[in-house]
Design a protein around this motif. Structure first.
Motif, PDB file in Angstrom:
ATOM      1  N   GLN A  12       6.205  -4.525   8.309  1.00 35.53           N
ATOM      2  CA  GLN A  12       4.966  -5.449   8.179  1.00 35.53           C
ATOM      3  C   GLN A  12       4.740  -6.040   6.708  1.00 35.53           C
ATOM      4  OE1 GLN A  12       2.544  -4.597  10.594  1.00 35.53           O
ATOM      5  NE2 GLN A  12       4.144  -4.057  11.793  1.00 35.53           N
ATOM      6  N   ALA A  13       6.056  -5.780   6.014  1.00 35.79           N
ATOM      7  CA  ALA A  13       6.226  -6.299   4.867  1.00 35.79           C
ATOM      8  C   ALA A  13       5.132  -7.938   4.871  1.00 35.79           C
ATOM      9  CB  ALA A  13       7.861  -6.689   4.322  1.00 35.79           C
ATOM     10  N   VAL A  14       4.942  -7.779   3.392  1.00 37.22           N
ATOM     11  CA  VAL A  14       4.577  -9.201   2.415  1.00 37.22           C
ATOM     12  C   VAL A  14       5.656 -10.308   2.365  1.00 37.22           C
ATOM     13  CG1 VAL A  14       3.058 -10.384   0.859  1.00 37.22           C
ATOM     14  CG2 VAL A  14       2.524  -8.091   2.041  1.00 37.22           C
ATOM     15  N   ASP A  15       5.337 -11.320   2.852  1.00 39.12           N
ATOM     16  CA  ASP A  15       6.285 -12.394   2.743  1.00 39.12           C
ATOM     17  C   ASP A  15       5.635 -13.667   1.946  1.00 39.12           C
ATOM     18  OD1 ASP A  15       8.306 -10.913   3.868  1.00 39.12           O
ATOM     19  OD2 ASP A  15       7.791 -11.848   5.910  1.00 39.12           O
ATOM     20  N   PHE A  16       6.531 -13.980   0.812  1.00 37.24           N
ATOM     21  CA  PHE A  16       6.439 -15.421  -0.076  1.00 37.24           C
ATOM     22  C   PHE A  16       7.315 -15.984  -0.391  1.00 37.24           C
ATOM     23  CE2 PHE A  16       6.194 -11.380  -2.735  1.00 37.24           C
ATOM     24  CZ  PHE A  16       6.619 -11.966  -4.242  1.00 37.24           C
ATOM     25  N   LYS A  17       7.450 -17.135  -0.357  1.00 35.78           N
ATOM     26  CA  LYS A  17       8.379 -18.238  -1.221  1.00 35.78           C
ATOM     27  C   LYS A  17       7.928 -18.112  -2.840  1.00 35.78           C
ATOM     28  CE  LYS A  17      10.403 -20.831   0.493  1.00 35.78           C
ATOM     29  NZ  LYS A  17      12.040 -20.749   1.037  1.00 35.78           N
ATOM     30  N   ALA A  18       9.415 -17.974  -3.589  1.00 39.98           N
ATOM     31  CA  ALA A  18       9.569 -17.945  -4.753  1.00 39.98           C
ATOM     32  C   ALA A  18      11.003 -19.378  -4.840  1.00 39.98           C
ATOM     33  CB  ALA A  18       9.736 -17.000  -5.279  1.00 39.98           C
ATOM     34  N   GLY A  19      11.127 -20.333  -4.948  1.00 41.57           N
ATOM     35  CA  GLY A  19      11.854 -21.515  -5.016  1.00 41.57           C
ATOM     36  C   GLY A  19      12.436 -21.175  -4.130  1.00 41.57           C
ATOM     37  N   GLU A  20      13.845 -20.930  -3.907  1.00 43.15           N
ATOM     38  CA  GLU A  20      14.848 -21.814  -2.286  1.00 43.15           C
ATOM     39  C   GLU A  20      14.556 -20.074  -2.480  1.00 43.15           C
ATOM     40  OE1 GLU A  20      19.191 -21.717  -5.109  1.00 43.15           O
ATOM     41  OE2 GLU A  20      18.808 -22.365  -3.324  1.00 43.15           O
ATOM     42  N   TRP A  21      13.873 -19.434  -1.890  1.00 45.40           N
ATOM     43  CA  TRP A  21      14.051 -17.291  -1.994  1.00 45.40           C
ATOM     44  C   TRP A  21      13.090 -17.455  -1.424  1.00 45.40           C
ATOM     45  CZ3 TRP A  21      18.060 -14.807  -1.913  1.00 45.40           C
ATOM     46  CH2 TRP A  21      19.547 -15.168  -2.918  1.00 45.40           C
ATOM     47  N   SER A  22      12.845 -16.352   0.146  1.00 50.55           N
ATOM     48  CA  SER A  22      11.675 -15.935   0.438  1.00 50.55           C
ATOM     49  C   SER A  22      11.960 -14.107   0.518  1.00 50.55           C
ATOM     50  CB  SER A  22      11.837 -15.980   1.502  1.00 50.55           C
ATOM     51  OG  SER A  22      12.114 -17.681   2.562  1.00 50.55           O
ATOM     52  N   VAL A  23      11.175 -14.502  -0.721  1.00 49.75           N
ATOM     53  CA  VAL A  23      11.336 -12.704  -1.100  1.00 49.75           C
ATOM     54  C   VAL A  23       9.817 -12.003   0.052  1.00 49.75           C
ATOM     55  CG1 VAL A  23      10.322 -10.850  -3.195  1.00 49.75           C
ATOM     56  CG2 VAL A  23      11.269 -13.362  -3.166  1.00 49.75           C
ATOM     57  N   SER A  24      10.656 -10.541   0.287  1.00 50.18           N
ATOM     58  CA  SER A  24       9.775  -9.769   0.937  1.00 50.18           C
ATOM     59  C   SER A  24       9.953  -8.408   0.619  1.00 50.18           C
ATOM     60  CB  SER A  24      10.366  -9.792   2.295  1.00 50.18           C
ATOM     61  OG  SER A  24       9.597  -8.584   3.783  1.00 50.18           O
ATOM     62  N   LEU A  25       8.149  -8.152   0.466  1.00 51.32           N
ATOM     63  CA  LEU A  25       8.125  -6.617  -0.425  1.00 51.32           C
ATOM     64  C   LEU A  25       7.195  -5.707   0.807  1.00 51.32           C
ATOM     65  CD1 LEU A  25       8.280  -4.815  -2.740  1.00 51.32           C
ATOM     66  CD2 LEU A  25       5.439  -5.935  -2.876  1.00 51.32           C
ATOM     67  N   GLY A  26       7.803  -4.507   1.185  1.00 54.00           N
ATOM     68  CA  GLY A  26       7.375  -3.568   1.907  1.00 54.00           C
ATOM     69  C   GLY A  26       7.630  -1.932   1.750  1.00 54.00           C
ATOM     70  N   GLY A  27       7.178  -1.067   2.148  1.00 53.05           N
ATOM     71  CA  GLY A  27       7.472   0.109   2.059  1.00 53.05           C
ATOM     72  C   GLY A  27       6.896   0.548   3.371  1.00 53.05           C
ATOM     73  N   ILE A  28       6.918   2.674   3.261  1.00 50.93           N
ATOM     74  CA  ILE A  28       6.790   3.780   3.659  1.00 50.93           C
ATOM     75  C   ILE A  28       6.283   4.808   2.665  1.00 50.93           C
ATOM     76  CG2 ILE A  28       7.546   4.886   5.492  1.00 50.93           C
ATOM     77  CD1 ILE A  28      11.220   3.888   5.321  1.00 50.93           C
ATOM     78  N   VAL A  29       5.479   5.166   3.318  1.00 48.86           N
ATOM     79  CA  VAL A  29       4.472   5.783   3.140  1.00 48.86           C
ATOM     80  C   VAL A  29       4.125   7.036   4.189  1.00 48.86           C
ATOM     81  CG1 VAL A  29       2.508   7.241   2.174  1.00 48.86           C
ATOM     82  CG2 VAL A  29       3.611   4.986   1.470  1.00 48.86           C
ATOM     83  N   ASN A  30       4.388   8.296   4.295  1.00 51.61           N
ATOM     84  CA  ASN A  30       4.404   9.519   5.183  1.00 51.61           C
ATOM     85  C   ASN A  30       4.236  10.412   4.588  1.00 51.61           C
ATOM     86  OD1 ASN A  30       6.818  11.103   6.028  1.00 51.61           O
ATOM     87  ND2 ASN A  30       7.111   9.242   5.155  1.00 51.61           N
ATOM     88  N   ALA A  31       3.454  12.126   5.655  1.00 51.83           N
ATOM     89  CA  ALA A  31       2.844  12.890   4.712  1.00 51.83           C
ATOM     90  C   ALA A  31       2.426  13.812   6.150  1.00 51.83           C
ATOM     91  CB  ALA A  31       2.144  12.978   3.977  1.00 51.83           C
ATOM     92  N   TYR A  32       3.467  14.965   6.402  1.00 48.89           N
ATOM     93  CA  TYR A  32       2.770  15.787   7.735  1.00 48.89           C
ATOM     94  C   TYR A  32       2.429  17.793   7.525  1.00 48.89           C
ATOM     95  CZ  TYR A  32       5.047  11.558  10.107  1.00 48.89           C
ATOM     96  OH  TYR A  32       4.767  11.196  10.719  1.00 48.89           O
ATOM     97  N   TYR A  33       1.491  17.896   7.743  1.00 51.77           N
ATOM     98  CA  TYR A  33       1.599  19.627   7.996  1.00 51.77           C
ATOM     99  C   TYR A  33       2.615  19.845   8.251  1.00 51.77           C
ATOM    100  CZ  TYR A  33      -1.287  23.826   7.720  1.00 51.77           C
ATOM    101  OH  TYR A  33      -0.916  25.092   7.499  1.00 51.77           O
TER     102      TYR A  33
END
Length: 377
Positions: A12-33
């Motif tokens: 589900q990452a956020v993608d954006f262009k930076a020159g000749e590079w495609s940069v992706s930023l994503g992650g995970i957060v979880n918690a369980y009782y």
């Protein structure tokens, strides 16, 4: 096989262009009782169903913390340069639960930091730190990957639960490595191989006995996929040098074979591992013990957003040697309900039982339940 956890986190990452590079930023957060209750005998060793490990030394325990996955921030950058597709990825991970409300939660686990290059003719070469090849297929296909599985309290506080690690399959591990994935073929055949930085043993219930030798660890896997079916055959090996008097050098060796099939709403998976020195939580953490592990899973989707699953795994030591601490087997049965509330959020409820048996005949039992959720962004 390249960066399986990183790819899951960046779905589900956020993608954006930076020159000749495609940069992706994503992650995970979880918690369980998670709520667990332990009973039975003190088995010894890494008995996941016993009071000492399973319930963190108590009869009953509650934790609100991570499931099998940690929290993570995954950043990657990709580009096409000359004749090559190029990618770099860094995955930084952290745990939710600690035993303090004021101490800094600053334990950071950089599980992944690698780059790849390749093309359709040569395949892909990976250099850096990432998960191993051996054991990756069953753990990343395990339904409890986005849940908790065995909610072992000795590991959930400050880290994660175990899913079926040590009770169905050995841990995939994260290593410095140089790996190659063969070009994809129209027939569905794949091949992955890696030279892995050799590791020392890191036992939890005993003193370390081995160090690395000059030769690297080697891991490889042959796979096939077509029409909902996947099959795989893999192995790994490494030499360990004894550091304690009276202890012999040995060579860790393991083989893995498994298959999965998905048809409509139904899915099944079965996996077997066997060998010497495979360990429970890390390579050779039980010394040169010979062991076998079986894992099976069935899932059904009664609706588009709902999945039901039942999974069972058992890890069994063949011989009662010093490294086992008297542990004969760990087994876990988990029943899970997974509701995809949005494309990013999945809510999870699981119940299960973990049993540990000793060579002397004792048995420890942990009953557990987990309720919570996970988001991929």
């Amino acid at each position: 096989m390249l960066g399986a956890l990183g790819m899951a986190a960046s779905a589900q990452a956020v993608d954006f262009k930076a020159g000749e590079w495609s940069v992706s930023l994503g992650g995970i957060v979880n918690a369980y009782y998670t709520q667990v209750s332990c009973s039975g005998d003190a088995v010894g060793g890494l008995a996941l169903g016993g009071k000492a490990v399973g319930c963190g030394g108590q009869d009953n325990r509650t934790t609100i913390g991570n499931g099998l996955l940690p929290n993570g921030l995954v950043t990657s950058a990709s580009s096409h340069q000359g004749d090559f597709d190029v990618k770099a990825l860094i995955g930084i991970y952290n745990a939710t639960a600690t035993d303090s409300a004021i101490s800094a939660n600053s334990g950071v686990d950089v599980r992944q930091a690698y780059f790849t290059f390749g093309n359709a003719d040569m395949g892909t070469i990976k250099i850096g730190r990432d998960n191993g090849i051996f054991g990756a297929t069953p753990i990343f296909a395990d339904m409890t990957l986005i849940g908790a599985g065995a909610p072992v309290q000795a590991t959930q506080r400050g880290r994660v639960t175990l899913g079926h690690i040590g009770a169905g399959y050995s841990y995939v591990g994260y290593y410095g490595q140089i790996a190659w994935s063969a070009p994809k073929t129209a027939s569905g055949i794949g091949f992955d191989a890696a030279l892995v930085s050799p590791v020392s043993d890191t036992p939890v219930v005993a003193a370390p006995l081995y160090s690395t030798r000059t030769s690297p660890q080697v891991q490889a896997q042959l796979s096939y996929a077509a029409n909902g079916f996947k099959g795989w055959l893999g192995g790994k090996t490494q030499k360990f040098e004894a550091t304690a008097p009276g202890v012999r050098d040995f060579t860790m060796s393991g083989v893995e074979v498994g298959a999965s099939y998905t048809q409509g709403a139904f899915g099944v998976l079965a996996n077997f591992q066997g060998g010497k020195g495979l360990g429970i939580l890390s390579d050779a953490d039980q010394g040169d013990t010979k062991s076998k592990a079986w894992f099976a899973q069935a899932t059904y989707k009664p609706a588009d957003k709902v999945k039901l699953g039942l999974s069972y795994g058992i890890s069994r030591n063949d011989d009662n040697i010093t490294g086992t601490g008297g542990l004969k087997s760990n087994a876990n049965l988990t029943l899970g309900l997974y509701y995809q509330m949005t494309s990013a959020i999945t809510l999870v409820g699981e119940v299960g039982q973990t049993r540990s048996k000793g060579f002397a005949g004792g048995e420890g039992k942990m009953n557990g339940a987990s309720l919570g959720g996970i988001i991929f962004f």
